[in-house]
Motif scaffolding. Structure first.
Motif, short mmCIF file in Angstrom:
data_model
loop_
_atom_site.label_atom_id
_atom_site.label_comp_id
_atom_site.label_asym_id
_atom_site.label_seq_id
_atom_site.Cartn_x
_atom_site.Cartn_y
_atom_site.Cartn_z
N THR A 114 11.36 -9.39 16.86
CA THR A 114 11.07 -8.21 17.66
C THR A 114 10.64 -7.14 17.18
OG1 THR A 114 12.66 -7.36 18.11
CG2 THR A 114 12.80 -8.33 19.74
N LEU A 115 9.10 -6.68 17.05
CA LEU A 115 8.98 -6.23 15.87
C LEU A 115 10.31 -4.97 15.31
CD1 LEU A 115 6.32 -4.53 14.98
CD2 LEU A 115 6.36 -2.88 16.46
N ARG A 116 10.84 -4.43 16.35
CA ARG A 116 12.09 -3.51 15.61
C ARG A 116 12.89 -4.27 14.87
NH1 ARG A 116 17.01 -0.58 19.12
NH2 ARG A 116 18.25 0.00 17.18
N LYS A 117 13.56 -5.49 15.41
CA LYS A 117 14.02 -6.03 14.02
C LYS A 117 13.16 -6.26 12.82
CE LYS A 117 16.89 -8.52 17.31
NZ LYS A 117 17.44 -9.83 17.90
N GLY A 118 11.94 -6.68 12.63
CA GLY A 118 10.41 -7.03 11.67
C GLY A 118 10.56 -5.81 11.16
N ILE A 119 10.60 -5.04 11.71
CA ILE A 119 10.95 -3.34 10.37
C ILE A 119 11.92 -3.21 9.44
CG2 ILE A 119 10.45 -0.71 10.87
CD1 ILE A 119 8.97 -1.41 13.25
N GLU A 120 13.21 -3.59 10.60
CA GLU A 120 14.67 -3.44 9.98
C GLU A 120 14.20 -4.33 8.52
OE1 GLU A 120 17.52 -4.21 12.78
OE2 GLU A 120 17.15 -2.18 13.73
N GLN A 121 13.84 -5.96 8.85
CA GLN A 121 14.10 -6.85 7.81
C GLN A 121 12.43 -5.91 6.63
OE1 GLN A 121 13.33 -9.86 8.76
NE2 GLN A 121 12.86 -11.17 6.49
N ALA A 122 11.71 -5.00 7.08
CA ALA A 122 10.95 -5.23 6.17
C ALA A 122 10.97 -4.26 4.79
CB ALA A 122 8.89 -4.99 6.76
N LEU A 123 12.63 -2.82 6.34
CA LEU A 123 12.50 -1.90 5.17
C LEU A 123 13.82 -2.09 3.70
CD1 LEU A 123 13.19 0.71 8.06
CD2 LEU A 123 11.49 0.69 6.14
N GLU A 124 14.38 -3.11 4.18
CA GLU A 124 14.85 -4.07 3.27
C GLU A 124 14.86 -4.83 1.91
OE1 GLU A 124 18.08 -6.42 5.27
OE2 GLU A 124 18.76 -5.57 6.34
N MET A 125 13.47 -5.31 2.29
CA MET A 125 12.90 -5.97 1.75
C MET A 125 12.03 -4.91 0.08
SD MET A 125 10.49 -8.34 4.15
CE MET A 125 9.70 -9.26 3.29
N THR A 126 11.31 -2.98 1.36
CA THR A 126 11.31 -2.52 0.55
C THR A 126 12.14 -1.28 -0.36
OG1 THR A 126 11.12 -1.42 2.14
CG2 THR A 126 8.51 -2.96 1.24
N ASN A 127 13.60 -1.94 -0.51
CA ASN A 127 15.02 -1.30 -0.90
C ASN A 127 15.32 -0.05 -0.29
OD1 ASN A 127 14.95 -2.90 -3.45
ND2 ASN A 127 13.83 -2.62 -4.12
N ARG A 128 14.86 -0.26 1.29
CA ARG A 128 15.68 0.85 2.29
C ARG A 128 15.95 -0.24 3.04
NH1 ARG A 128 9.82 3.56 2.87
NH2 ARG A 128 9.34 1.32 2.57
N LYS A 129 16.72 1.57 4.05
CA LYS A 129 17.40 0.66 4.68
C LYS A 129 18.02 2.25 6.40
CE LYS A 129 22.61 1.18 3.54
NZ LYS A 129 23.69 0.41 3.32
N PRO A 150 -0.32 1.57 9.20
CA PRO A 150 1.26 2.16 8.65
C PRO A 150 1.97 2.97 9.43
CG PRO A 150 -0.89 3.43 8.28
CD PRO A 150 -1.57 2.70 9.13
N VAL A 151 2.97 2.00 9.22
CA VAL A 151 4.04 2.83 9.94
C VAL A 151 5.40 3.07 9.13
CG1 VAL A 151 4.32 1.06 11.99
CG2 VAL A 151 5.55 0.28 10.04
N PHE A 152 5.39 3.08 8.01
CA PHE A 152 6.20 3.53 6.84
C PHE A 152 5.37 3.54 5.39
CE2 PHE A 152 9.96 2.18 9.82
CZ PHE A 152 10.41 3.39 9.95
#
Length: 276
Positions: free
Chosen positions: A253-268, A155-157
């Motif tokens: 990349t993992l970094r881009k994936g995390i940024e997109q995942a944050l957007e998918m969970t209404n965060r950035k 779990p990262v976030f």
């Protein structure tokens, strides 16, 4: 005859060890000898000779000593052929010394040959058995440890977890990945799971099939799956093989994936003023 051999070995042990080491280093593969320091090699060589002698005197602790020694040389990376050849080498060193000192003569030659065979052949078989058992035990423990460390879901976030994959993925490992993935999603209450294949050297049809199955399983438990770490050569392979990855998101990349995942969970991720 027994007492003669025992006395000779005890009196000339240092010489036998030194001679044995010289022959072994000369005849063995350099890679085998170079993996350990001279100090460890000398210490282990002395232990090997002590083991042979303890067998000669029928030590009650021989089996225990042999088991400990076998485990040690397995950890040192010495192959079985190196050990069995070493046993033959020691026999040769002792025999040559007995012959030079006229302990072995034409009259008693056959008796000594029979004695050496009765002494060292059973020990050779015991060494093979002990080594094999230690090897199997070591491999089994390594496999268990690898399975415990293989494909953890991290779990990262909040609501976002990452599963980094490293190495080749076979059917057994794919099963382990699936189990860890599903149990981790439920445990961490993940809504987005990123499967990072940066460390996977080859993505073929079978690997892609396992990943697709994992993504489908994640979807069935209410989470979304994203594939990250797609290198250019992997992307080209996927296209050439006609593998369809449309059912989940992908990122290089993992970094881009995390940024997109944050957007998918209404965060950035935002940059705080005054911080470079």
């Amino acid at each position: 005859m027994y007492s003669q051999v025992m006395d000779v070995i005890q009196e000339n042990k240092s010489y036998f060890v030194k001679k044995w080491m010289e022959i072994v280093k000369e005849e063995a593969d350099e890679k085998i000898v170079d993996v350990v320091s001279d100090q460890i090699f000398t210490k282990t060589s002395n232990e090997f000779v002590d083991l042979i002698v303890s067998n000669l005197v029928n030590s009650v602790n021989f089996d225990s000593k042999l088991e400990d020694f076998a485990l040690k040389i397995v950890k040192l990376g010495w192959p079985l052929t190196f050990v069995t050849t070493g046993l033959k080498t020691f026999e040769r060193v002792v025999y040559d010394h007995l012959k030079r000192s006229n302990t072995i003569t034409k009259d008693n030659y056959e008796d000594f040959v029979q004695y050496f065979d009765q002494w060292l052949t059973p020990m050779n078989n015991q060494v093979i058995t002990a080594y094999t058992e230690s090897w199997e035990k070591t491999v089994s423990l390594q496999k268990i440890a690898l399975q415990e460390l293989s494909a953890p879901l991290i779990p990262v976030f909040e609501k976002i977890s990452v599963m980094p994959l490293v190495g080749t993925i076979d059917t057994e490992r794919a099963r382990q990945i699936m189990e860890n993935l599903l149990s981790g999603v439920v445990k961490h209450r993940a809504e987005v799971v990123l499967i990072d294949i940066t460390g996977v050297p080859v993505v073929d049809t079978m690997v892609a099939h396992h990943i697709i199955q994992a993504a489908e399983a994640v979807r069935l438990v209410g989470a979304k799956c994203m594939l990250v770490g797609i290198r250019p050569e992997i992307a080209q392979t996927i296209v050439n093989l006609g593998i369809n990855l449309n059912q989940f998101s992908t990122n290089s990349t993992l970094r881009k994936g995390i940024e997109q995942a944050l957007e998918m969970t209404n965060r950035k991720i935002v940059k705080k003023e005054g911080i470079e």
